[in-house]
Design a protein around this motif. Sequence first.
Motif, PDB file in Angstrom:
ATOM      1  N   ASN A 291       0.805  -1.219   0.000  1.00 46.70           N
ATOM      2  CA  ASN A 291       0.000   0.000   0.000  1.00 46.70           C
ATOM      3  C   ASN A 291       0.837   1.268   0.000  1.00 46.70           C
ATOM      4  N   GLY A 292       2.169   1.164  -0.027  1.00 47.00           N
ATOM      5  CA  GLY A 292       3.029   2.324  -0.115  1.00 47.00           C
ATOM      6  C   GLY A 292       3.472   2.892   1.209  1.00 47.00           C
ATOM      7  N   GLU A 293       3.242   2.209   2.324  1.00 52.26           N
ATOM      8  CA  GLU A 293       3.640   2.685   3.642  1.00 52.26           C
ATOM      9  C   GLU A 293       4.959   2.035   4.065  1.00 52.26           C
ATOM     10  N   LEU A 294       5.714   2.759   4.882  1.00 50.81           N
ATOM     11  CA  LEU A 294       6.982   2.278   5.423  1.00 50.81           C
ATOM     12  C   LEU A 294       6.792   1.967   6.907  1.00 50.81           C
ATOM     13  N   HIS A 295       7.025   0.713   7.291  1.00 57.13           N
ATOM     14  CA  HIS A 295       6.864   0.264   8.675  1.00 57.13           C
ATOM     15  C   HIS A 295       8.249   0.010   9.272  1.00 57.13           C
ATOM     16  N   PHE A 296       8.445   0.525  10.464  1.00 57.30           N
ATOM     17  CA  PHE A 296       9.721   0.428  11.159  1.00 57.30           C
ATOM     18  C   PHE A 296       9.548  -0.425  12.409  1.00 57.30           C
ATOM     19  N   PHE A 297      10.362  -1.516  12.525  1.00 58.05           N
ATOM     20  CA  PHE A 297      10.326  -2.421  13.669  1.00 58.05           C
ATOM     21  C   PHE A 297      11.671  -2.344  14.402  1.00 58.05           C
ATOM     22  N   GLU A 298      11.621  -2.620  15.701  1.00 63.78           N
ATOM     23  CA  GLU A 298      12.827  -2.665  16.534  1.00 63.78           C
ATOM     24  C   GLU A 298      12.601  -3.711  17.619  1.00 63.78           C
ATOM     25  N   HIS A 299      13.388  -4.789  17.594  1.00 69.11           N
ATOM     26  CA  HIS A 299      13.156  -5.901  18.522  1.00 69.11           C
ATOM     27  C   HIS A 299      14.476  -6.615  18.798  1.00 69.11           C
ATOM     28  N   VAL A 300      14.591  -7.151  20.017  1.00 66.98           N
ATOM     29  CA  VAL A 300      15.760  -7.938  20.432  1.00 66.98           C
ATOM     30  C   VAL A 300      15.412  -9.415  20.296  1.00 66.98           C
ATOM     31  N   PHE A 301      16.209 -10.166  19.538  1.00 70.68           N
ATOM     32  CA  PHE A 301      15.979 -11.595  19.347  1.00 70.68           C
ATOM     33  C   PHE A 301      16.503 -12.349  20.575  1.00 70.68           C
ATOM     34  N   ASN A 302      15.614 -12.571  21.555  1.00 71.83           N
ATOM     35  CA  ASN A 302      16.043 -13.234  22.791  1.00 71.83           C
ATOM     36  C   ASN A 302      15.159 -14.414  23.166  1.00 71.83           C
ATOM     37  N   GLY A 303      14.364 -14.937  22.256  1.00 73.93           N
ATOM     38  CA  GLY A 303      13.538 -16.092  22.579  1.00 73.93           C
ATOM     39  C   GLY A 303      12.279 -16.110  21.736  1.00 73.93           C
ATOM     40  N   TYR A 304      11.386 -17.033  22.120  1.00 73.60           N
ATOM     41  CA  TYR A 304      10.150 -17.222  21.377  1.00 73.60           C
ATOM     42  C   TYR A 304       9.147 -16.120  21.715  1.00 73.60           C
ATOM     43  N   CYS A 305       8.308 -15.824  20.748  1.00 73.57           N
ATOM     44  CA  CYS A 305       7.213 -14.870  20.925  1.00 73.57           C
ATOM     45  C   CYS A 305       6.052 -15.357  20.066  1.00 73.57           C
ATOM     46  N   LYS A 306       4.996 -15.815  20.715  1.00 76.41           N
ATOM     47  CA  LYS A 306       3.865 -16.385  19.984  1.00 76.41           C
ATOM     48  C   LYS A 306       3.025 -15.319  19.292  1.00 76.41           C
ATOM     49  N   LYS A 307       2.851 -14.170  19.928  1.00 72.23           N
ATOM     50  CA  LYS A 307       2.007 -13.121  19.365  1.00 72.23           C
ATOM     51  C   LYS A 307       2.795 -12.314  18.345  1.00 72.23           C
TER      52      LYS A 307
END
Length: 664
Positions: A291-307
């Motif tokens: 759709n032309g939008e820019l999404h920015f994520f920031e996360h630490v990979f330290n284990g499982y996350c179901k959601k």
Amino acid sequence: MAEESSDPLSAGPCCAFSPGGSRDLLALSSPDGRVRVWETRGGSLRQEYVPSAHLSAACTCLCWAPGGRLGADKEGPQKKKRKSEAAGAAGHADLLAIGTAAGSILLYSVVKGELQSSLVGGHEGKVNCVRWHQDNGCLYSCSEDKHIIEWNAHTCKVKCKWKGDNNSVSCLCISPDGRMLLSAGRTIKLWDLETKEVYRQFTGHSTAVSSLMFTTTRPPNESQPFDGITGLYFLSAGVHDRLLSVWQVRSEVKEKNAILSFRLPEEPVSIDLTVSESKEEPVKLAVVCRNGELHFFEHVFNGYCKKPLVSNSVVEIATSGKDGESSPKPVSILSAAFCADKQSLVFVYGSTIHPVMERLTPKSGEPRKCLIRDTQKSLILRTETAVTKVKTPLVSSDAKTLVPGFPGHSLAMKPSSLVTDKTESKRKKGDLKEVSIEERLGSMDIDIINVKAKGGLPQTDSFAVLLVQGLESSDSHILNKVFQTKKDTMIKNTVARLPVYAVIPLLHELTKRLQGHPYSAMLMVRWIKAIFTLHASYLSTLPDLVPRLGTLYQLMECRIRTLQKLSRLHGKLFLLITQVAASEKMQASVDSNQTAKLIYEEESSEEESDDEMIAEKDSDDNWVEEEEEDGEHHKCSDSEQEIHVDKRINRDSDPDAGNESEEE
């Protein structure tokens, strides 16, 4: 820093940023088959390359070579370089690999501005992805022909070729240490580059995988050696899938599922991420959606996350709403990439022919940010010098103005039919009468006599016009109105009047609708049959017809895969039903013939039946009289017997028995 994804399966344009932290160059392929190299800082066009077969073999993927060593090594140490070439090779990337729909790979030198070499004879189908090895200078490519090829970029020959998947291989990615290769089709496979054997397999997408990206997290103890597998992750995205899955590659534990996922509103088009230097440092992700939008994520990979994780901030671009516009209109972002500082982003928006580059630093505190940009002014400033060189054509007074429409259906209009300002003012005052239909037809240069003879106005191809409008605007309401028709003649006439450029978009729209309700699929098959019948000559001229109709072919193959089994089952059921019907018919005929034609009865049975009938007919009142009569009869018989006995005795004793009898 990860490379820019330019997969052909994604919905976005084919583009790639130059490696390095500055991101100085952007290679962008336009729909006309031209490859343009833009400078991201000034926004000026640096070079334009037109392949010899750009119309028949369009560009499908792009990838920059790491650094500028490959182009320099091939020239040899004896050849001297110019100072400009040496400075350009040192400051920018030199070699650009271009994959084509014909199966060849072109190596274009940005410093020289010409084609350096081409890799031919390896693939038999469209090249889906190309990736450079960061150390040995080899080039890896995958194609629709299900194979992966390792090329020697110096000799332009195939170094190794092996089958990557049962279906087409869509994308590739090389690990940071250069020892492993990820390939994806329907399943994701991790290959050992030395032995060309599968190390692991990952399954988690219902559709074909469109993007693969490696990232690493260093162990907390810096003294611990980094083996290339511990702390190694990769990210994958699928076609029509709104989730980005993150997988962990470890030798001791082999997880079957993704450890976490990122949620998006639309299918991803461009993906770029940063490499964290430690486990505590978060991984930053920049995703451009369809759709032309820019999404920015920031996360630490330290284990499982179901959601699934939601984006920290969203950036969108819109026009100012001025210059006659009623409301601001959105402007699509084409691609984005991180710079060396891992904070700022370089993103491209606008059109593929004249893109606009800009740098931005997203902030986590702003969940949504809308940038107001006037794209028209930037395009006018950029093309002002080119427009001044164009001569203005001279138009004579005898020229006719044609009404917009299809070729062959345009009508000539006389200048007298045009309404002037004076006539408009008179019409408002009421001095001018309304023009009749015949006068309007006369002004449009239509023969009124022929119209009256035919019994009405000329018929227009409204269904073809509606269909083209619906395809260009992606209006489902118009398309539903057109596709609801069931008349074969109307479908054939509409497809016959359809322009050539609308055939492929119509096939793509019909392919999407075939995956819906079975009733709609029955209607879509009629349109597909008409297209293949009437436009077969045009379709046969397309060089990339196989990849364009691949989805439709797979869909039809899945639907008719069970046709042979169903036909056999239908035959067996038909035989059983006919046998059951025949047996029932025979039983019915036997039951009707079981009635006897002649019945014979014995007399004893008749007498017994007569006695029984007589006994039943006798009344209860006569049984007393019958008993009395029977008693008297018995008495008379007893007396007669006594007399008869006495007579016998007397006869024996008396000799004159005969006389006595006479006397009696």
